[in-house]
Design an enzyme around this catalytic site. Structure first.
Site, PDB file in Angstrom:
ATOM      1  N   GLY A 128      38.230  40.348  34.534  1.00  0.00           N
ATOM      2  CA  GLY A 128      38.095  41.058  35.802  1.00  0.00           C
ATOM      3  C   GLY A 128      38.503  42.513  35.722  1.00  0.00           C
ATOM      4  CG  ASP A 179      31.893  45.394  35.615  1.00  0.00           C
ATOM      5  OD1 ASP A 179      32.344  44.608  36.476  1.00  0.00           O
ATOM      6  OD2 ASP A 179      32.101  45.249  34.408  1.00  0.00           O
ATOM      7  CD  GLU A 198      35.104  47.605  33.420  1.00  0.00           C
ATOM      8  OE1 GLU A 198      34.951  46.440  32.987  1.00  0.00           O
ATOM      9  OE2 GLU A 198      34.657  47.988  34.515  1.00  0.00           O
ATOM     10  CG  ASP A 209      35.367  42.588  21.131  1.00  0.00           C
ATOM     11  OD1 ASP A 209      35.983  41.620  20.644  1.00  0.00           O
ATOM     12  OD2 ASP A 209      34.929  42.610  22.293  1.00  0.00           O
ATOM     13  CE  LYS A 256      59.408  36.522  25.805  1.00  0.00           C
ATOM     14  NZ  LYS A 256      59.267  35.044  25.814  1.00  0.00           N
ATOM     15  CG  ASP A 263      43.497  32.933  39.159  1.00  0.00           C
ATOM     16  OD1 ASP A 263      43.323  34.012  38.568  1.00  0.00           O
ATOM     17  OD2 ASP A 263      43.518  31.830  38.584  1.00  0.00           O
ATOM     18  CB  CYS A 276      11.855  41.981  44.110  1.00  0.00           C
ATOM     19  SG  CYS A 276      11.040  42.864  42.756  1.00  0.00           S
ATOM     20  CG  MET A 280       7.089  41.095  50.072  1.00  0.00           C
ATOM     21  SD  MET A 280       6.948  42.896  50.177  1.00  0.00           S
ATOM     22  CE  MET A 280       5.570  43.174  49.041  1.00  0.00           C
ATOM     23  CG  HIS A 296      15.943  44.635  44.203  1.00  0.00           C
ATOM     24  ND1 HIS A 296      16.162  43.335  43.809  1.00  0.00           N
ATOM     25  CD2 HIS A 296      14.837  45.048  43.529  1.00  0.00           C
ATOM     26  CE1 HIS A 296      15.237  42.975  42.929  1.00  0.00           C
ATOM     27  NE2 HIS A 296      14.419  44.005  42.743  1.00  0.00           N
ATOM     28  CD  GLU A 330      19.168  42.641  45.678  1.00  0.00           C
ATOM     29  OE1 GLU A 330      18.660  42.375  44.575  1.00  0.00           O
ATOM     30  OE2 GLU A 330      18.489  42.792  46.723  1.00  0.00           O
TER      31      GLU A 330
END
Length: 546
Positions: free
Chosen positions: A17, A72, A140, A147, A223, A240, A379, A382, A515, A517
């Site tokens: 996250g 993200d 970020e 890696d 610690k 969480d 999209c 439709m 779109h 959203e």
């Protein structure tokens, strides 16, 4: 304007996250009156995520200026007011492509091209260019410390921090602090090893954000601080929670924003999180519940529809309704029948590519039309609504899109060969064009017709929405479909492309080529989704005539 930088890294495991933590910090800093931007650096070799499988990578988020980016960036825009652009996300593939292009041009004057300094310099240049004009830039780095792919990015931000100085750069590292039930305690060793890995490449974190299923006890925080060489107050517990929109309050209560402001010498008023408090209140106090069926082909990974999922939740907040999303595999509609759609308060068919499950989506649109179930098509959603109407109402048997059937007698949807982009430039495409970066992308103006549900929902004659498609309604066959009763309610800036359709004979049947959203936020919602969820509530209460 002097820009301060916060570099965000992650360790132990992926999917901790980082994006949510970074966006939450950005939201708090913005609430303190600061101008904040965010960036995502992705270590993979793809030039952008545009051609990556949604089931592997999740959705592709489209910015206003038409960049196909990491999901993200959707989180970033939902948490802060700053709009992301193509400068806010780049990949290793993009950097390498740019460097190789310069090498071929002779820009490096015969030098041997190496990761250091050429690749790292290119990364640094992009970070600086993408953050101009802001008080704080939160950067970020994708992947996990250790890696191989992320090493050039880690080296680049290490160098940047040295060049900028401690007063302008800091590192925030996310780690996992697991709870072991057998031992009855949280374990800090993974965090210690993660920081050790970070130190080995020359980066000392200034802030540790510790993910766990509970708040980290004081002794464990001490610690972690001792062994990781950070202040105890800089060990932030991120437990969480049942809603990501609670994270800004959670980390602010531990003084995360104060640490940042103190480090950068920023004198800013206390954060006003009243808008986020309102979001949390609306989320916790619904007055009803609706179940919306999302009929798609990538349902095994809900992140493939991340922005749609969030937009439905935002619309639920605005209507004080708890939205439950039932994912329906469009292939199940084909094999098991429309019975899998029974009991839904509304149906949404999102975007997608390819012919797998296409007939199931068409049947879902037919079921919604015939049974007066509220329908929102996005999209491809439709296009399937149009195909279904052409086949079953307009008498165009076998109507289809040329994407799926090039030999159809009624190609009601076809490839866009020419359009005007958001900057007024004419774009052209053919069947042989590359797949990557060749779609109609980004924010486009749309004219809404008077007397339509679309105009009523938006409350404006013109709107701007983001696109990501290469197929459109065939204008040659439009008159026949409109004559059969389907209403074209939205048109492109030049009024040549169909942007929205609706069915006047249905209580709520609206579909858009764009779109919506991508522009929905928890604080403001989106008119199209708000209207859709409201209609779902009305249907659930039996207010629609069947």
């Amino acid at each position: 304007m002097t820009t301060n930088y916060i570099f965000v890294t992650g360790g132990v495991v992926s999917s901790l996250g980082k994006g949510i933590a970074a966006a939450s910090l950005a939201a708090i800093l913005e609430a303190r009156g600061l101008k904040v931007t965010m960036m995502k650096l992705d270590p993979y070799i793809n030039v952008d995520p545009g051609t990556m499988s949604p089931t592997q990578h999740g959705e592709v988020f489209v910015t206003e200026d038409g960049a196909e980016t990491d999901l993200d960036l959707g989180h970033y825009e939902r948490f802060i007011r700053t709009k992301m652009t193509k400068r806010n996300n780049f990949t290793a593939g993009r950097v390498y492509a740019d460097v190789l292009r310069k090498e071929r041009r002779g820009d490096y004057l015969g030098a041997t091209i190496q990761v250091i300094p050429h690749i790292t310099n290119a990364i640094k240049d992009r970070v600086i260019a993408g953050s101009e004009g802001h008080d704080v830039a939160i950067v970020e780095v994708g992947g996990t410390v250790g890696d191989i792919e992320s090493l050039p990015f880690m080296e680049a931000i290490r160098q940047l921090a040295v060049e900028l100085g401690r007063e302008r750069a800091m590192f925030m590292h996310l780690t996992l602090v697991p709870y072991l039930a057998a031992a009855g305690e949280v374990k800090t060793k993974p965090t210690q090893h993660s920081v050790k890995e970070l130190l080995s490449i020359g980066i000392q974190p200034d802030i540790l954000v510790c993910r766990s299923d509970r708040m980290i006890p004081a002794n464990e925080r001490k610690k972690i601080a001792l062994f990781c060489n950070v202040q105890e107050k800089a060990v932030i517990s991120m437990k969480d929670v049942d809603s990501i929109y609670k994270i800004p309050q959670l980390v602010k209560s531990q003084g995360l924003d104060d640490l940042v402001c103190a480090r950068f010498g920023i004198n800013a008023p206390e954060a006003d999180l009243s808008e986020w408090e309102q979001v949390i209140y609306e989320e916790a106090n619904p007055t009803g519940e609706v179940t919306i069926g999302m009929v798609g082909k990538y349902i095994e990974l809900p992140d493939a529809y991340k922005s749609v999922n969030e937009a439905l939740k935002h619309a639920g907040l605005k209507n004080r309704l708890n939205v439950t999303i039932k994912y329906v595999d469009s292939q199940d509609v084909e094999t098991k029948g429309v019975e899998v759609l029974e009991g839904l308060d509304a149906i949404l068919v999102p975007g997608g590519f390819g012919d797998r499950g296409i007939e199931g989506k068409i049947r879902a649109a037919q079921y919604a039309r015939e049974n007066k179930v509220p329908y929102l098509g996005i999209c491809l959603g439709m296009q399937v609504a149009l195909i279904e109407y052409a086949r079953n109402v307009a008498g165009m048997e076998g109507a289809h899109s040329t994407e799926f059937n090039k030999d159809t007698k009624y190609p009601v949807v076809g490839l866009i060969t020419e359009w005007v982009d958001g900057e007024g430039k004419v774009e052209e495409r053919t069947e042989t064009s590359d797949l990557g970066g060749t779609m109609r992308l980004g924010s486009q103006l749309c004219h809404l017709e008077k007397g339509t549900k679309a105009r009523e929902l938006y409350g404006n004659a013109t709107i701007h929405e983001r696109h990501r498609h290469r197929y459109e309604v065939n204008n040659n066959l439009r008159p026949q479909i409109e004559k059969a009763g389907l209403k074209v309610s939205g048109l492109s800036a030049d009024k040549k492309l169909v942007e929205m359709i609706e069915n006047p004979a249905h209580p709520w049947f609206v579909a858009a080529q764009f779109h919506p959203e991508f522009t929905s936020t928890p604080r403001d919602g989106h008119p199209l989704f708000a209207g859709f969820v409201k209609a779902a509530g009305q249907n659930a209460r039996g207010e629609f005539e069947k």
